[in-house]
Design a protein around this motif. Structure first.
Motif, mmCIF file in Angstrom:
data_model
loop_
_atom_site.group_PDB
_atom_site.id
_atom_site.type_symbol
_atom_site.label_atom_id
_atom_site.label_comp_id
_atom_site.label_asym_id
_atom_site.label_seq_id
_atom_site.Cartn_x
_atom_site.Cartn_y
_atom_site.Cartn_z
ATOM 1 N N LEU A 67 0.814 -1.210 0.000
ATOM 2 C CA LEU A 67 0.000 0.000 0.000
ATOM 3 C C LEU A 67 0.849 1.262 0.000
ATOM 4 N N GLN A 68 2.026 1.182 0.598
ATOM 5 C CA GLN A 68 2.886 2.352 0.753
ATOM 6 C C GLN A 68 3.497 2.805 -0.563
ATOM 7 N N ALA A 69 3.626 1.919 -1.526
ATOM 8 C CA ALA A 69 4.279 2.263 -2.794
ATOM 9 C C ALA A 69 3.731 3.596 -3.332
ATOM 10 N N GLY A 70 4.615 4.581 -3.421
ATOM 11 C CA GLY A 70 4.241 5.892 -3.942
ATOM 12 C C GLY A 70 3.655 6.836 -2.907
ATOM 13 N N LEU A 71 3.518 6.376 -1.673
ATOM 14 C CA LEU A 71 2.945 7.188 -0.602
ATOM 15 C C LEU A 71 3.925 7.266 0.565
ATOM 16 N N SER A 72 3.593 8.055 1.554
ATOM 17 C CA SER A 72 4.441 8.127 2.740
ATOM 18 C C SER A 72 4.050 7.024 3.721
ATOM 19 N N TRP A 73 5.033 6.568 4.495
ATOM 20 C CA TRP A 73 4.776 5.500 5.468
ATOM 21 C C TRP A 73 3.826 5.986 6.554
ATOM 22 N N VAL A 74 3.890 7.242 6.928
ATOM 23 C CA VAL A 74 2.991 7.743 7.965
ATOM 24 C C VAL A 74 1.535 7.686 7.491
ATOM 25 N N THR A 75 1.301 7.918 6.210
ATOM 26 C CA THR A 75 -0.054 7.803 5.668
ATOM 27 C C THR A 75 -0.585 6.387 5.869
ATOM 28 N N VAL A 76 0.249 5.401 5.596
ATOM 29 C CA VAL A 76 -0.156 4.009 5.752
ATOM 30 C C VAL A 76 -0.395 3.690 7.229
ATOM 31 N N LEU A 77 0.505 4.116 8.093
ATOM 32 C CA LEU A 77 0.344 3.824 9.517
ATOM 33 C C LEU A 77 -0.934 4.444 10.076
ATOM 34 N N LYS A 78 -1.277 5.622 9.610
ATOM 35 C CA LYS A 78 -2.505 6.281 10.088
ATOM 36 C C LYS A 78 -3.751 5.522 9.643
ATOM 37 N N LYS A 79 -3.634 4.743 8.600
ATOM 38 C CA LYS A 79 -4.777 3.986 8.085
ATOM 39 C C LYS A 79 -4.711 2.496 8.467
ATOM 40 N N ARG A 80 -3.706 2.109 9.224
ATOM 41 C CA ARG A 80 -3.514 0.694 9.551
ATOM 42 C C ARG A 80 -4.728 0.095 10.258
ATOM 43 N N ALA A 81 -5.290 0.770 11.220
ATOM 44 C CA ALA A 81 -6.449 0.232 11.936
ATOM 45 C C ALA A 81 -7.615 -0.009 10.977
ATOM 46 N N ALA A 82 -7.834 0.920 10.068
ATOM 47 C CA ALA A 82 -8.922 0.752 9.095
ATOM 48 C C ALA A 82 -8.643 -0.419 8.158
ATOM 49 N N PHE A 83 -7.383 -0.602 7.772
ATOM 50 C CA PHE A 83 -7.037 -1.749 6.932
ATOM 51 C C PHE A 83 -7.211 -3.061 7.682
ATOM 52 N N ARG A 84 -6.861 -3.063 8.958
ATOM 53 C CA ARG A 84 -7.063 -4.278 9.751
ATOM 54 C C ARG A 84 -8.545 -4.629 9.801
ATOM 55 N N ALA A 85 -9.384 -3.630 9.974
ATOM 56 C CA ALA A 85 -10.829 -3.880 9.998
ATOM 57 C C ALA A 85 -11.329 -4.352 8.631
ATOM 58 N N GLN A 86 -10.858 -3.729 7.578
ATOM 59 C CA GLN A 86 -11.303 -4.069 6.219
ATOM 60 C C GLN A 86 -10.834 -5.460 5.790
ATOM 61 N N PHE A 87 -9.653 -5.870 6.256
ATOM 62 C CA PHE A 87 -9.051 -7.125 5.822
ATOM 63 C C PHE A 87 -8.900 -8.141 6.955
ATOM 64 N N ALA A 88 -9.893 -8.173 7.853
ATOM 65 C CA ALA A 88 -9.989 -9.223 8.880
ATOM 66 C C ALA A 88 -8.674 -9.414 9.634
ATOM 67 N N ASP A 89 -8.068 -8.305 10.053
ATOM 68 C CA ASP A 89 -6.779 -8.355 10.756
ATOM 69 C C ASP A 89 -5.709 -9.093 9.961
ATOM 70 N N PHE A 90 -5.858 -9.084 8.662
ATOM 71 C CA PHE A 90 -4.907 -9.711 7.742
ATOM 72 C C PHE A 90 -4.791 -11.223 7.967
ATOM 73 N N ALA A 91 -5.906 -11.831 8.334
ATOM 74 C CA ALA A 91 -5.963 -13.293 8.420
ATOM 75 C C ALA A 91 -5.797 -13.833 7.000
#
Length: 182
Positions: free
Chosen positions: A38-62
């Motif tokens: 997800l970070q490709a082309g973006l800043s790492w802080v942007t990804v970290l700020k959205k990590r909780a939402a990604f965990r919710a969207q992708f079942a905690d990455f199960a």
């Protein structure tokens, strides 16, 4: 000079408590690979700020759950403003979960596969300045090439170098760095 991790408290916490620390759980490694995708082309802080939402969207990455996500679930994710809505990257997460499953079936675990490139050993560099930390290495080039042959997507050598750092396979903390007390 301000280092990359000093510009935001979230980055500081990541640097001090996650980055460069060995990870061995397949689910954690898959999450990290997904976040690096997800970070490709973006800043790492942007990804970290959205990590909780990604965990919710992708079942905690199960891994098995993500690998089985149907197209309509990915289409629904494209409507979620709390995540990075890039179609190719979201579909790559599912694809990479399926590639992890194939690695698990062939080798036993994603952990054994990814750590196998270094014989299970952590590479500790201790550069003096962050300018000495490369964007990629021979190792990240080898890993990226092998991952591509196994069907992984968004796994170029720069992305994989960052993944190897995050997974603790490579520890590029600067010389003299001491992990803060918990």
């Amino acid at each position: 000079m301000t280092e990359w991790w000093q510009s935001d408290p979230l980055l500081q916490a990541y640097h001090d408590h996650e980055w460069g620390r060995p990870q061995h759980a397949d689910q954690q490694l898959f999450e990290l690979l997904s976040l690096e995708t997800l970070q490709a082309g973006l800043s790492w802080v942007t990804v970290l700020k959205k990590r909780a939402a990604f965990r919710a969207q992708f079942a905690d990455f199960a891994i098995d759950v993500v690998a089985a996500m149907p197209d309509p679930a990915l289409e629904a994710a494209m409507q979620n403003p709390a995540i990075i809505r890039n179609r190719r990257k979201l579909w790559a997460i599912r694809n990479n979960a399926q590639a992890v499953q194939r690695v698990q079936a062939a080798i036993g675990s994603f952990d054994a596969y990814i750590w196998g490139f270094t014989g299970g050993r952590q590479i500790v560099t201790r550069p003096r300045t962050s300018a000495e930390i490369p964007a990629q290495s021979d190792l990240s080039q080898r890993v990226a090439k092998d991952m591509k042959t196994r069907g992984f997507q968004f796994v170029g050598p720069t992305t994989i170098y960052s993944f190897l750092q995050g997974a603790g396979i490579i520890d590029d903390h600067l010389a003299g760095w001491q992990q803060p007390e918990a």
